[in-house]
Structures are given as structure tokens and as C-alpha cells.
Design a protein around this motif. Structure first.
Motif, PDB file in Angstrom:
ATOM      1  N   GLU A 459       0.810  -1.222   0.000  1.00 47.60           N
ATOM      2  CA  GLU A 459       0.000   0.000   0.000  1.00 47.60           C
ATOM      3  C   GLU A 459       0.844   1.274   0.000  1.00 47.60           C
ATOM      4  N   ILE A 460       1.950   1.269  -0.754  1.00 49.88           N
ATOM      5  CA  ILE A 460       2.746   2.497  -0.823  1.00 49.88           C
ATOM      6  C   ILE A 460       2.078   3.545  -1.703  1.00 49.88           C
ATOM      7  N   ASP A 461       1.017   3.138  -2.439  1.00 51.19           N
ATOM      8  CA  ASP A 461       0.298   4.091  -3.277  1.00 51.19           C
ATOM      9  C   ASP A 461      -0.870   4.722  -2.524  1.00 51.19           C
ATOM     10  N   ALA A 462      -0.862   4.591  -1.181  1.00 55.60           N
ATOM     11  CA  ALA A 462      -2.030   5.010  -0.401  1.00 55.60           C
ATOM     12  C   ALA A 462      -2.286   6.505  -0.476  1.00 55.60           C
ATOM     13  N   ASN A 463      -1.273   7.301  -0.740  1.00 56.45           N
ATOM     14  CA  ASN A 463      -1.447   8.756  -0.683  1.00 56.45           C
ATOM     15  C   ASN A 463      -1.219   9.431  -2.033  1.00 56.45           C
ATOM     16  N   VAL A 464      -1.559   8.736  -3.122  1.00 55.62           N
ATOM     17  CA  VAL A 464      -1.415   9.336  -4.449  1.00 55.62           C
ATOM     18  C   VAL A 464      -2.760   9.305  -5.157  1.00 55.62           C
ATOM     19  N   GLY A 465      -2.871  10.080  -6.229  1.00 51.09           N
ATOM     20  CA  GLY A 465      -4.135  10.180  -6.962  1.00 51.09           C
ATOM     21  C   GLY A 465      -4.219   9.189  -8.099  1.00 51.09           C
ATOM     22  N   GLY A 466      -5.317   9.274  -8.891  1.00 49.59           N
ATOM     23  CA  GLY A 466      -5.633   8.300  -9.924  1.00 49.59           C
ATOM     24  C   GLY A 466      -4.565   8.118 -10.975  1.00 49.59           C
ATOM     25  N   GLU A 467      -4.238   9.187 -11.724  1.00 54.78           N
ATOM     26  CA  GLU A 467      -3.255   9.056 -12.799  1.00 54.78           C
ATOM     27  C   GLU A 467      -1.878   8.743 -12.239  1.00 54.78           C
ATOM     28  N   ILE A 468      -1.551   9.352 -11.080  1.00 52.57           N
ATOM     29  CA  ILE A 468      -0.261   9.050 -10.450  1.00 52.57           C
ATOM     30  C   ILE A 468      -0.245   7.596  -9.993  1.00 52.57           C
ATOM     31  N   THR A 481      10.021  -6.825 -14.428  1.00 54.30           N
ATOM     32  CA  THR A 481      10.839  -7.470 -15.459  1.00 54.30           C
ATOM     33  C   THR A 481      12.209  -7.880 -14.908  1.00 54.30           C
ATOM     34  N   GLU A 482      12.633  -7.251 -13.806  1.00 55.34           N
ATOM     35  CA  GLU A 482      13.931  -7.557 -13.195  1.00 55.34           C
ATOM     36  C   GLU A 482      13.783  -8.345 -11.891  1.00 55.34           C
ATOM     37  N   HIS A 483      12.636  -8.210 -11.245  1.00 55.33           N
ATOM     38  CA  HIS A 483      12.394  -8.847  -9.951  1.00 55.33           C
ATOM     39  C   HIS A 483      10.992  -9.451  -9.948  1.00 55.33           C
ATOM     40  N   GLN A 484      10.735 -10.265  -8.957  1.00 53.79           N
ATOM     41  CA  GLN A 484       9.363 -10.635  -8.637  1.00 53.79           C
ATOM     42  C   GLN A 484       8.819  -9.531  -7.730  1.00 53.79           C
ATOM     43  N   VAL A 485       7.696  -8.945  -8.095  1.00 55.67           N
ATOM     44  CA  VAL A 485       7.137  -7.805  -7.369  1.00 55.67           C
ATOM     45  C   VAL A 485       5.729  -8.157  -6.886  1.00 55.67           C
ATOM     46  N   ILE A 486       5.510  -7.988  -5.581  1.00 50.33           N
ATOM     47  CA  ILE A 486       4.172  -8.183  -5.006  1.00 50.33           C
ATOM     48  C   ILE A 486       3.693  -6.829  -4.490  1.00 50.33           C
ATOM     49  N   ALA A 487       2.518  -6.402  -4.942  1.00 48.27           N
ATOM     50  CA  ALA A 487       1.964  -5.124  -4.515  1.00 48.27           C
ATOM     51  C   ALA A 487       0.581  -5.332  -3.926  1.00 48.27           C
ATOM     52  N   ILE A 488       0.409  -4.893  -2.684  1.00 48.01           N
ATOM     53  CA  ILE A 488      -0.925  -4.845  -2.088  1.00 48.01           C
ATOM     54  C   ILE A 488      -1.470  -3.446  -2.347  1.00 48.01           C
ATOM     55  N   THR A 489      -2.617  -3.360  -2.987  1.00 50.26           N
ATOM     56  CA  THR A 489      -3.107  -2.052  -3.415  1.00 50.26           C
ATOM     57  C   THR A 489      -4.618  -1.964  -3.303  1.00 50.26           C
ATOM     58  N   HIS A 490      -5.100  -0.734  -3.165  1.00 53.10           N
ATOM     59  CA  HIS A 490      -6.539  -0.447  -3.206  1.00 53.10           C
ATOM     60  C   HIS A 490      -6.898   0.302  -4.488  1.00 53.10           C
ATOM     61  N   PHE A 491      -5.908   0.512  -5.373  1.00 53.82           N
ATOM     62  CA  PHE A 491      -6.149   1.259  -6.595  1.00 53.82           C
ATOM     63  C   PHE A 491      -6.394   0.311  -7.767  1.00 53.82           C
ATOM     64  N   PRO A 492      -7.520   0.430  -8.442  1.00 52.82           N
ATOM     65  CA  PRO A 492      -7.764  -0.413  -9.618  1.00 52.82           C
ATOM     66  C   PRO A 492      -6.767  -0.126 -10.729  1.00 52.82           C
ATOM     67  N   GLN A 493      -6.273   1.138 -10.809  1.00 52.22           N
ATOM     68  CA  GLN A 493      -5.298   1.474 -11.843  1.00 52.22           C
ATOM     69  C   GLN A 493      -4.008   0.662 -11.677  1.00 52.22           C
ATOM     70  N   VAL A 494      -3.639   0.381 -10.413  1.00 57.22           N
ATOM     71  CA  VAL A 494      -2.428  -0.414 -10.138  1.00 57.22           C
ATOM     72  C   VAL A 494      -2.722  -1.888 -10.367  1.00 57.22           C
ATOM     73  N   ALA A 495      -3.831  -2.373  -9.812  1.00 61.56           N
ATOM     74  CA  ALA A 495      -4.162  -3.795  -9.916  1.00 61.56           C
ATOM     75  C   ALA A 495      -4.323  -4.232 -11.362  1.00 61.56           C
ATOM     76  N   ALA A 496      -4.850  -3.347 -12.211  1.00 65.61           N
ATOM     77  CA  ALA A 496      -5.078  -3.706 -13.610  1.00 65.61           C
ATOM     78  C   ALA A 496      -3.778  -3.909 -14.369  1.00 65.61           C
ATOM     79  N   LEU A 497      -2.681  -3.346 -13.859  1.00 63.33           N
ATOM     80  CA  LEU A 497      -1.394  -3.456 -14.551  1.00 63.33           C
ATOM     81  C   LEU A 497      -0.621  -4.711 -14.155  1.00 63.33           C
ATOM     82  N   ALA A 498      -1.078  -5.426 -13.121  1.00 64.14           N
ATOM     83  CA  ALA A 498      -0.357  -6.608 -12.646  1.00 64.14           C
ATOM     84  C   ALA A 498      -0.374  -7.713 -13.688  1.00 64.14           C
TER      85      ALA A 498
END
Length: 550
Positions: A459-468, A481-498
């Protein structure tokens, strides 16, 4: 990368088995559904402190298992070998943690290990980022560490640290002697007196070993003689002595054997007894003669015993302790007598060590000065993609007055997110949203140098807006592409890119609340994005699909 995570009886999770994919993985779900339990399980298997309160209600223990596939297992294998743990087979690292009400156990490659080793191994496997954790970026020490990572100067840094430790040791030895007070005459007189008293006694280990016995014999010479002489006479001193009677027995025996030869072997030992008693009698007579009872000899022995007892009371319980005290006195006197020469030697050694650390420090500084402009350029490129399109960034190096454990300088990252505004140290940036993006830009710049296989963004994206938020998601996708990345998020914009989207949900089974984790795709993923968007219907579905299409 993390290839398997199994959790049993941890908080709301009764049983969970997860085989995560490589790349960028998004985890979403309602607040309180159990996302923190998943991250907590990963933290526990990496050595974080465990508490019995984590055990699921009604159970006696919980367990967490994890499997990692390491493309370059050499570093981990070296740590395991030093601890006596079997190495990773085909790059597979297996970790298991069991938590009970009475204690915890941890295993690596099916071998019991300490929690300390588990933490050391885990530190190189996973890099976790949580809300506010990016505040560590404001530390100059952390900033210098990031610059060194970008410079890929690990060997140069290690050489400097070795030289620095040698210089510190040399400086401490010189200062200890230089700052100590000159020995005063009273101490010198005392040391000389003790040395002379022990040396003048002229005791040797051989003398001390026999002194007590000789003194006791001289002291009791009369009583010893009065006992030894009658004893010798009893054995061989007249017609009624033992030997006289034995000789008579031998004569009688010869008469018997003349009449009955079978008795010869039975009576033969009498001759041997006679020989032994004759030797005993001679020994007693010689011993009695040796007991001279000379008063002067006794007085001399008593003087030596008394002197040895005096030395024992002063300097040690036995002769070895007295010798050790004498050696210490001689060493101290030698140190005092040769203080100036020794001081000059230590001063020269300190100067030589300082020259070496300065040379190593200049080599280290050169790597940092060369890397700083490249880091600035890479950071600004990634920052622009995260919404800082006209920002400024500078990695400044400030010389230390003296060589420090980290080198000859410290680092200060300066950042100006807005044009026309002066650059400020990161510690003066108040916005956690801005700091989160700065951290992500730095991580992106370091992606190729950072060999940590798994990055977790909680949840490091907790304090940013939609486009950001979308820009943040894009950056995490690039890191994937370089690492395995796990992101816990409440933003659909982030989740859709996984690359892969996982949903954690909470429900009631058999009258118990449980958490479940499953991968969502196609319509299920669209439905989850709609939930995150907070809307329903065809328009919401179209919006969700558009996010996935982008």
C-alpha cells in the motif's frame, strides 16, 4: 523468486497454499479481509519476531513454509555453509517456521537454525516497503547506501572498511600509550622491589617440588631413626630376628625335601622371602644412617620453606603463580623503560594505517563521484514517469573531517518537485505521497544493480491520486521485469497493470471466519476491478476492461 507459501492457523487463515508467478503480482481485497496476514506470514518466515497471539483461536500452533528459487544461490550457500546448514539443491531454498505458545522453531533446508540466521538470510531475499517506511530515505546513511548500490562498488567499499578498521586499531593503540601517565618513581620502586625479592630467592621448580618433603624428613629425623633402627633389628638383628628364624625354617625344609622331593617346589619361595627381607633390612639401615639430624641443615631448610610461604602469601598460591607475577613485573618494567621507543613505533604504524585508509577512501570516493551524475539522470527519467515532469534532483557529497566508517564523505539527496523552487533535502519533504514516488524512482534506477529477488510494496500508493497511481503501477510493472514484485493495493489502476491479480476475501465456513486467496482472471478480475472502482453496471464493466486493455 518466491515459488511457494503455505500458511496454517495464522490469525484468520486456517490453511492457505499459494504458488505465486514471476513478474508483477497484485493483491487486492476488502479492508480486513486478511491481506496483512499474507504479508505477516512472509515476514515471519523471514525471521521477524513471532508472538503466540498470532496463533488462530482454538489451535495450539501455527506454521509458515516458503520456497524460493534462487538464480544465483552462491551468497546464500556461503551463509548456510558457515552455519553448518546444507546448501540449496538446484537453487531451491526451503524455509519453515513453527510458532507455539511456548516458543518458536525455524528450519532452513529441513535443518534447525537460529532466528538470527533466518533474519540474515531473509534480508537478502526480500525488500519490503510499507506506508511511511520510505521515510528511511531521509537518512543520509541510507542515501549513501543507495548511491553505493548504484555505483556497484562493493569490492572497493569492502577494501576501505578493512583499511578503516586497521587504522582505528592502530590509532587506539597509539592513543592508549600516549595518553597514559608516565610511571612514577613509587610504582617503579615497587616493581623493582617485587622483582628483586622473587629473583633473589632463586627458587627453581625442582627445588620447590622436593623442598616440603626434605624439610619434613629433617624436622622428624629423630623419630624416623628411632623407628627405622628397631625395625631393621627386628628383621635382621640376632637369634630371635625374622631372618634368623627363616634360616632355621629353610634348614628344616631341606631335611623335608631330602625325605620327600615333592615338597621342594612348595618350600622354594622361602629363599626369595629371605632375599627380600635382607634388602629391606639393608634399606632401613642405610635410611637411618642418612638421617644425619644436622641442626644447621634443618635451620637452612626451615628458612627456605618460610621464604617460599612468604612469596606465596604475596604473589600467588603456588610456584607457577609466583613465576607468572615475576613475568608480569618484568614486562611492565620493560614497557616503562622502552616507552618512548614503543610510542614512536605505534605512531609510525598509525600514520601508515591512516595513509592506507586515505588511499582506499579516495578510490571509494571516485566511484561515488562517477556514479552520482548517472544516478541523477536515471532518477529524473523515472521521476518524470511518476508525475514529476519538471523536478530536479541532485546527489551531493560532503567531505567528512576525518575518515568515517562509511568513507571520506556522506551523501545528501536534494529534491525539488516543482520548477522554480529550490532543491531541499529529502528529510524536509513532508508529503508521504511524494516520498513514496521518490523511493519508487530510486528503486527503479537501482533495478539492475539490486539483486534482491522479491520486492514487496504494501500500500505504498495510499497517498497518491488516480493518474499518479497508474504511473506507480507502471513503474512496479517495469520492476517486475527484473524482480518478482508483489503489490498490495486499493487502486484499480495499479491492480489492472499486474501480470497476475490475486484476490483475498473473508467469509464464514463452519461458523468460523476464514480468509482465502485466489487468482482472478477474465470476468472475475473485471468484477474485482469494478468493486475497487466502487461502481456497478455496464459502464463500470467497460471502465474496468479499459483499464485492463491499457
Amino acid at each position: 523468486m518466491l515459488t511457494l507459501l503455505k500458511i496454517r492457523n495464522l490469525a484468520l487463515v486456517d490453511e492457505l497454499t499459494w504458488e505465486p508467478h514471476p513478474g508483477f503480482l497484485g493483491i487486492t481485497g476488502e479492508t480486513g479481509a486478511g491481506k496483512s496476514v499474507i504479508m505477516g506470514g512472509i515476514a515471519l518466515v523471514l525471521g521477524e519476531r513471532a508472538d503466540k497471539g498470532m496463533i488462530r483461536s482454538g489451535e495450539t500452533q501455527c506454521s509458515i513454509e516458503a520456497a524460493f528459487h534462487l538464480s544465483c544461490p552462491e551468497t546464500v550457500n556461503a551463509q548456510l555453509e558457515e552455519a553448518g546448514v546444507p546448501p540449496c539443491e538446484d537453487g531451491e531454498l526451503l524455509i519453515r517456521r513453527v510458532i507455539t505458545a511456548t516458543g518458536n522453531r525455524q528450519f532452513i533446508n529441513n535443518t534447525p537454525v537460529t532466528q538470527h540466521l533466518l533474519r540474515d538470510i531473509g534480508a537478502g531475499l526480500v525488500d519490503r516497503h510499507q506506508p511511511e517506511a520510505h521515510r528511511s530515505l531521509t537518512s543520509q546513511e541510507r542515501q549513501l547506501t543507495l548511491l553505493d548500490a548504484f555505483a556497484a562498488n562493493a569490492d572497493t567499499l569492502a577494501a576501505y572498511k578493512t583499511a578503516y578498521r586497521s587504522w582505528i586499531d592502530a590509532r587506539a593503540a597509539y592513543r592508549e600509550l600516549a595518553e597514559s601517565e608516565q610511571a612514577n618513581e613509587r610504582e617503579l620502586d615497587f616493581l623493582r622491589h617485587q622483582t628483586e625479592e622473587i629473583e633473589n630467592a632463586r627458587f627453581t621448580a625442582e627445588e620447590v617440588a622436593s623442598l616440603e618433603t626434605r624439610w619434613q624428613r629433617a624436622r622428624n629425623a629423630g623419630r624416623l631413626r628411632d623407628t627405622a633402627v628397631p625395625m631393621a633389628q627386628l628383621i635382621d638383628g640376632g637369634d630371635n630376628s625374622l631372618l634368623s628364624q627363616l634360616h632355621q625354617a629353610v634348614r628344616m625344609g631341606r631335611e623335608l625335601t631330602r625325605l620327600d622331593a615333592s615338597l621342594q617346589s612348595k618350600l622354594a619361595p622361602l629363599d626369595a622371602v629371605i632375599e627380600e627381607l635382607e634388602e629391606v633390612a639393608d634399606t632401613l639401615n642405610d635410611y637411618a644412617d642418612s638421617l644425619g639430624g644436622d641442626p644447621e641443615e634443618l635451620a637452612a631448610l626451615e628458612t627456605r620453606v618460610a621464604l617460599l610461604d612468604t612469596l606465596k602469601r604475596k604473589y600467588g598460591a603456588d610456584f607457577e603463580a609466583i613465576e607468572a607475577h615475576l613475568a608480569a613485573c618484568r614486562e611492565r618494567l620493560d614497557a616503562i623503560d622502552n616507552r618512548e621507543d614503543r610510542l614512536a613505533e605505534l605512531e609510525a604504524a598509525e600514520k601508515q594505517a591512516r595513509a592506507a585508509v586515505m588511499e582506499a577512501g579516495r578510490a571509494l570516493s571516485a566511484t561515488r563521484r562517477k556514479a552520482a551524475p548517472r544516478l541523477e539522470k536515471d532518477f529524473l527519467m523515472h521521476a518524470a514517469q511518476l508525475g514529476f515532469r519538471q523536478s530536479h534532483f541532485r546527489a551531493e557529497l560532503h567531505a567528512e573531517e576525518e575518515p568515517a566508517p562509511h568513507g571520506l564523505e556522506n551523501a545528501e539527496f536534494l529534491f525539488g518537485p516543482n520548477p522554480g523552487e529550490p532543491l531541499k533535502p529529502l528529510r524536509l519533504i513532508a508529503s508521504s505521497g511524494e516520498l513514496a514516488r521518490v523511493m519508487l524512482a530510486l528503486k527503479s534506477a537501482l533495478a539492475k544493480q539490486d539483486d534482491t529477488p522479491l520486492l514487496i510494496f504494501d500500500e505504498i500508493d495510499a497517498n497518491v491520486g488516480g493518474e499518479i497511481a497508474r504511473a506507480v503501477g507502471m513503474k512496479m510493472r517495469e520492476l517486475g521485469t527484473e524482480h518478482q514484485v508483489i503489490a498490495i493495493t486499493h487502486f484499480p489502476q495499479v491492480a489492472a497493470l499486474a501480470d497476475h491479480h490475486y484476490l483475498i476475501s473473508k467469509g464464514v465456513e463452519n461458523e468460523r471466519t476464514v480468509s482465502r486467496l485466489c487468482e482472478v482472471a477474465d470476468d472475475a478480475r473485471v468484477n474485482e476491478l469494478m468493486r475497487m472502482l466502487g461502481t456497478k453496471g455496464d459502464t463500470a464493466a467497460a471502465h474496468a476492461r479499459a483499464l485492463l486493455d491499457r
